[in-house]
Design an enzyme around this catalytic site. Structure first.
Site, PDB file in Angstrom:
ATOM      1  N   GLN A  46       0.843  -1.201   0.000  1.00 27.83           N
ATOM      2  CA  GLN A  46       0.000   0.000   0.000  1.00 27.83           C
ATOM      3  C   GLN A  46       0.875   1.247   0.000  1.00 27.83           C
ATOM      4  O   GLN A  46       1.986   1.242   0.548  1.00 27.83           O
ATOM      5  CB  GLN A  46      -0.933   0.060   1.241  1.00 27.83           C
ATOM      6  CG  GLN A  46      -2.263  -0.664   1.084  1.00 27.83           C
ATOM      7  CD  GLN A  46      -2.159  -2.149   1.350  1.00 27.83           C
ATOM      8  OE1 GLN A  46      -1.474  -2.572   2.277  1.00 27.83           O
ATOM      9  NE2 GLN A  46      -2.818  -2.964   0.533  1.00 27.83           N
ATOM     10  N   ASN A  75      -2.328  -2.382   9.372  1.00 30.76           N
ATOM     11  CA  ASN A  75      -0.876  -2.393   9.597  1.00 30.76           C
ATOM     12  C   ASN A  75      -0.240  -1.038   9.264  1.00 30.76           C
ATOM     13  O   ASN A  75       0.664  -0.585   9.976  1.00 30.76           O
ATOM     14  CB  ASN A  75      -0.228  -3.517   8.775  1.00 30.76           C
ATOM     15  CG  ASN A  75      -0.472  -4.881   9.404  1.00 30.76           C
ATOM     16  OD1 ASN A  75      -0.513  -5.007  10.637  1.00 30.76           O
ATOM     17  ND2 ASN A  75      -0.639  -5.900   8.574  1.00 30.76           N
ATOM     18  N   ASN A 155     -13.186  -1.432   5.439  1.00 30.87           N
ATOM     19  CA  ASN A 155     -12.968  -2.020   4.115  1.00 30.87           C
ATOM     20  C   ASN A 155     -13.614  -3.408   4.140  1.00 30.87           C
ATOM     21  O   ASN A 155     -13.860  -3.980   5.211  1.00 30.87           O
ATOM     22  CB  ASN A 155     -11.465  -2.068   3.773  1.00 30.87           C
ATOM     23  CG  ASN A 155     -10.632  -2.805   4.790  1.00 30.87           C
ATOM     24  OD1 ASN A 155     -11.089  -3.168   5.884  1.00 30.87           O
ATOM     25  ND2 ASN A 155      -9.384  -3.047   4.470  1.00 30.87           N
ATOM     26  N   HIS A 157     -14.481  -7.382   3.902  1.00 28.81           N
ATOM     27  CA  HIS A 157     -13.804  -8.660   4.149  1.00 28.81           C
ATOM     28  C   HIS A 157     -14.779  -9.822   4.049  1.00 28.81           C
ATOM     29  O   HIS A 157     -15.920  -9.722   4.526  1.00 28.81           O
ATOM     30  CB  HIS A 157     -13.182  -8.678   5.549  1.00 28.81           C
ATOM     31  CG  HIS A 157     -12.014  -7.749   5.672  1.00 28.81           C
ATOM     32  ND1 HIS A 157     -10.716  -8.127   5.373  1.00 28.81           N
ATOM     33  CD2 HIS A 157     -11.951  -6.443   6.011  1.00 28.81           C
ATOM     34  CE1 HIS A 157      -9.912  -7.094   5.543  1.00 28.81           C
ATOM     35  NE2 HIS A 157     -10.641  -6.049   5.932  1.00 28.81           N
ATOM     36  N   GLU A 206      -5.443  -9.973  -0.426  1.00 29.22           N
ATOM     37  CA  GLU A 206      -5.938  -8.602  -0.299  1.00 29.22           C
ATOM     38  C   GLU A 206      -6.485  -8.072  -1.620  1.00 29.22           C
ATOM     39  O   GLU A 206      -5.837  -8.225  -2.664  1.00 29.22           O
ATOM     40  CB  GLU A 206      -4.806  -7.669   0.163  1.00 29.22           C
ATOM     41  CG  GLU A 206      -4.551  -7.713   1.641  1.00 29.22           C
ATOM     42  CD  GLU A 206      -3.678  -6.546   2.076  1.00 29.22           C
ATOM     43  OE1 GLU A 206      -3.726  -5.463   1.453  1.00 29.22           O
ATOM     44  OE2 GLU A 206      -2.915  -6.736   3.039  1.00 29.22           O
ATOM     45  N   ARG A 207      -7.602  -7.397  -1.505  1.00 35.07           N
ATOM     46  CA  ARG A 207      -8.178  -6.711  -2.665  1.00 35.07           C
ATOM     47  C   ARG A 207      -7.122  -5.810  -3.306  1.00 35.07           C
ATOM     48  O   ARG A 207      -6.454  -5.030  -2.618  1.00 35.07           O
ATOM     49  CB  ARG A 207      -9.366  -5.861  -2.175  1.00 35.07           C
ATOM     50  CG  ARG A 207      -9.986  -4.975  -3.222  1.00 35.07           C
ATOM     51  CD  ARG A 207     -11.172  -4.238  -2.701  1.00 35.07           C
ATOM     52  NE  ARG A 207     -10.839  -3.271  -1.648  1.00 35.07           N
ATOM     53  CZ  ARG A 207     -11.657  -2.319  -1.203  1.00 35.07           C
ATOM     54  NH1 ARG A 207     -12.876  -2.218  -1.684  1.00 35.07           N
ATOM     55  NH2 ARG A 207     -11.283  -1.489  -0.242  1.00 35.07           N
ATOM     56  N   CYS A 215      -2.295  -8.975   6.930  1.00 34.90           N
ATOM     57  CA  CYS A 215      -3.311  -7.949   6.668  1.00 34.90           C
ATOM     58  C   CYS A 215      -3.967  -7.650   8.008  1.00 34.90           C
ATOM     59  O   CYS A 215      -4.633  -8.513   8.590  1.00 34.90           O
ATOM     60  CB  CYS A 215      -4.342  -8.453   5.659  1.00 34.90           C
ATOM     61  SG  CYS A 215      -5.711  -7.294   5.397  1.00 34.90           S
ATOM     62  N   SER A 217      -6.415  -5.396   8.972  1.00 33.44           N
ATOM     63  CA  SER A 217      -7.886  -5.380   9.016  1.00 33.44           C
ATOM     64  C   SER A 217      -8.426  -6.786   8.775  1.00 33.44           C
ATOM     65  O   SER A 217      -9.463  -7.167   9.331  1.00 33.44           O
ATOM     66  CB  SER A 217      -8.435  -4.377   7.984  1.00 33.44           C
ATOM     67  OG  SER A 217      -7.904  -4.643   6.702  1.00 33.44           O
ATOM     68  N   GLY A 218      -7.693  -7.589   7.976  1.00 31.27           N
ATOM     69  CA  GLY A 218      -8.101  -8.986   7.742  1.00 31.27           C
ATOM     70  C   GLY A 218      -8.021  -9.810   9.017  1.00 31.27           C
ATOM     71  O   GLY A 218      -8.869 -10.681   9.267  1.00 31.27           O
TER      72      GLY A 218
HETATM   73  N1  LIG Z   1      -6.153  -4.162   0.343  1.00 31.99           N
HETATM   74  C1  LIG Z   1      -6.982  -3.573   1.366  1.00 31.99           C
HETATM   75  C2  LIG Z   1      -6.325  -2.432   2.088  1.00 31.99           C
HETATM   76  C3  LIG Z   1      -5.114  -2.798   2.886  1.00 31.99           C
HETATM   77  C4  LIG Z   1      -5.343  -3.663   4.125  1.00 31.99           C
HETATM   78  C5  LIG Z   1      -4.136  -3.848   4.962  1.00 31.99           C
HETATM   79  N2  LIG Z   1      -2.914  -4.215   4.432  1.00 31.99           N
HETATM   80  C6  LIG Z   1      -4.300  -3.962   6.440  1.00 31.99           C
HETATM   81  O1  LIG Z   1      -3.274  -4.133   7.148  1.00 31.99           O
HETATM   82  O2  LIG Z   1      -5.416  -3.819   6.935  1.00 31.99           O
HETATM   83  C7  LIG Z   1      -8.305  -3.082   0.768  1.00 31.99           C
HETATM   84  O3  LIG Z   1      -8.367  -2.831  -0.437  1.00 31.99           O
HETATM   85  O4  LIG Z   1      -9.265  -2.936   1.531  1.00 31.99           O
END
Ligand SMILES: N[C@@H](CCC[C@H](N)C(=O)O)C(=O)O
Length: 270
Positions: A46, A75, A155, A157, A206-207, A215, A217-218
Site C-alpha cells: 500500500q 498495519n 474495508n 472482508h 488482499e483486494r 493484513c 484489518s483482515g
Molecule cells: N487491500 C486492502 C487495504 C489494505 C489492508 C491492509 N494491508 C491492512 O493491514 O489492513 C483493501 O483494499 O481494503
C-alpha cells in the site's frame, strides 16, 4: 522538489509512507501504480500519505497498488502511528482516516496497538450486492468451502473457515472470490484455520494487492468472524505468514490490534 519517503512494514505487509503534513501531496493513480510496482518502482502493498488534520494529530490515506483508495489499513495505521509518536516524543496518537478517528498507542519500542473501531456487520455496509445474513454468505466461486462470514472493518472482508490451510489455493481462490459479482466493491479474502479458540492461522488475499504476508484489518475481520461463528473467543493470536497479531474484540464493540512495526529504509521518490 523531491519527496522524501519512508519504507515500513507491519509483519511484512509493506508500505511507502509519504509525510505531506507540511507540503500537500495528492498522487494520481498512475504515479501510485508506478511507485508500488515491485518490478518497476519501489514496490509496496500500500501507498500511504500522512496529511494535516483539524480533528486528530494527523490524517492518513491508503492506496492499493492498482491506484485505488482503500478505506482502512490496519498495519499501515500502526506504522504511521509509530512514526508520529517518534516525531512527537509521545506514547499515543490519534489518526483521522476515511472511516473515522483511530487511537493508537505504544506497546513497546517497535510495537503499536491501534483501536480499529467497530466492525460493521450489515450486508449494505460490507457491501454485498443484495440482502444476506452476513454470518453465512454463500459465495458461488467458493461453494466447496461453505459460506463466508462477511463484514466491514472500514474495508470489505469475507472470511472462510477451513479445516486445513495447506489444502487451500489462496491465490487462485482469492482472485476469483475478490472478483465475484457478490461484492460490488470487490473484497479482501481471508482463509482461517482454527487452531484453538485463542489461536487462528490466517492467510489473506488482499483486494487489489494479492497475497500479502499480513493484513491487519483482515486479522480483525477473522477474529470477529470467528466469534460470530462460535469458533473463537473475544481475544486471540492471529498467526499470519509474516508473524503474529494480537486481536481483541471488546465488550464496547471495538476491535484492538497489537503487533510489531519495522522501518526498512528511507529514500526520495523518483
Ligand atoms: N487491500 C486492502 C487495504 C489494505 C489492508 C491492509 N494491508 C491492512 O493491514 O489492513 C483493501 O483494499 O481494503
Amino acid at each position: 522538489m523531491e519527496r522524501p519517503f519512508l519504507k515500513m512494514n507491519g509483519l511484512g505487509n509493506d508500505f511507502i509512507v509519504v509525510d505531506a503534513r507540511r507540503r500537500a501531496f495528492a498522487p494520481d493513480p498512475e504515479t501510485i501504480r508506478r511507485l508500488a510496482s515491485r518490478s518497476e518502482g519501489i514496490g509496496c502493498d500500500q501507498f500511504v500519505v500522512i496529511g494535516a488534520s483539524e480533528t486528530a494529530d494527523a490524517s492518513i490515506r491508503f492506496w492499493n497498488p492498482d491506484g485505488g483508495e482503500a478505506g482502512a489499513c490496519g498495519n499501515a495505521s500502526r506504522c504511521v502511528a509509530w512514526r508520529l509518536m517518534e516525531d512527537a516524543g509521545t506514547d499515543e496518537v490519534r489518526l483521522e482516516t476515511a472511516g473515522g478517528v483511530l487511537a493508537a498507542w505504544r506497546q513497546g519500542p517497535m510495537r503499536v496497538a491501534v483501536d480499529m473501531g467497530r466492525p460493521r456487520l450489515s450486508w449494505r455496509a460490507v457491501p454485498l450486492s443484495g440482502p444476506h445474513d452476513t454470518l453465512a454468505v454463500p459465495v458461488p466461486e467458493a461453494a466447496p468451502l461453505g459460506p463466508a462470514t462477511c463484514l466491514s472493518m472500514g474495508n470489505p472482508h469475507a472470511v472462510f473457515f477451513v479445516p486445513s490451510l495447506s489444502d487451500i489455493d489462496v491465490a487462485g481462490l482469492g482472485a476469483r472470490i475478490e472478483a465475484s459479482p457478490l461484492f460490488p466493491e470487490r473484497v479482501n479474502v481471508g482463509f482461517a484455520e482454527v487452531r484453538s479458540r485463542t489461536h487462528l492461522r490466517l492467510r489473506v488475499w488482499e483486494r487489489a494487492a494479492g497475497l500479502t504476508r499480513a493484513c491487519g484489518s483482515g486479522a480483525c475481520a477473522a477474529l470477529v468472524a470467528g466469534v460470530r461463528r462460535g469458533l473463537a473467543g473475544p481475544a486471540g493470536r492471529l498467526e499470519l505468514d509474516g508473524g503474529d497479531l494480537e486481536i481483541a474484540w471488546g465488550i464496547d464493540g471495538r476491535v484492538l490490534m497489537t503487533g510489531d512495526v519495522e522501518i526498512e529504509f528511507e529514500g526520495r521518490l523518483p
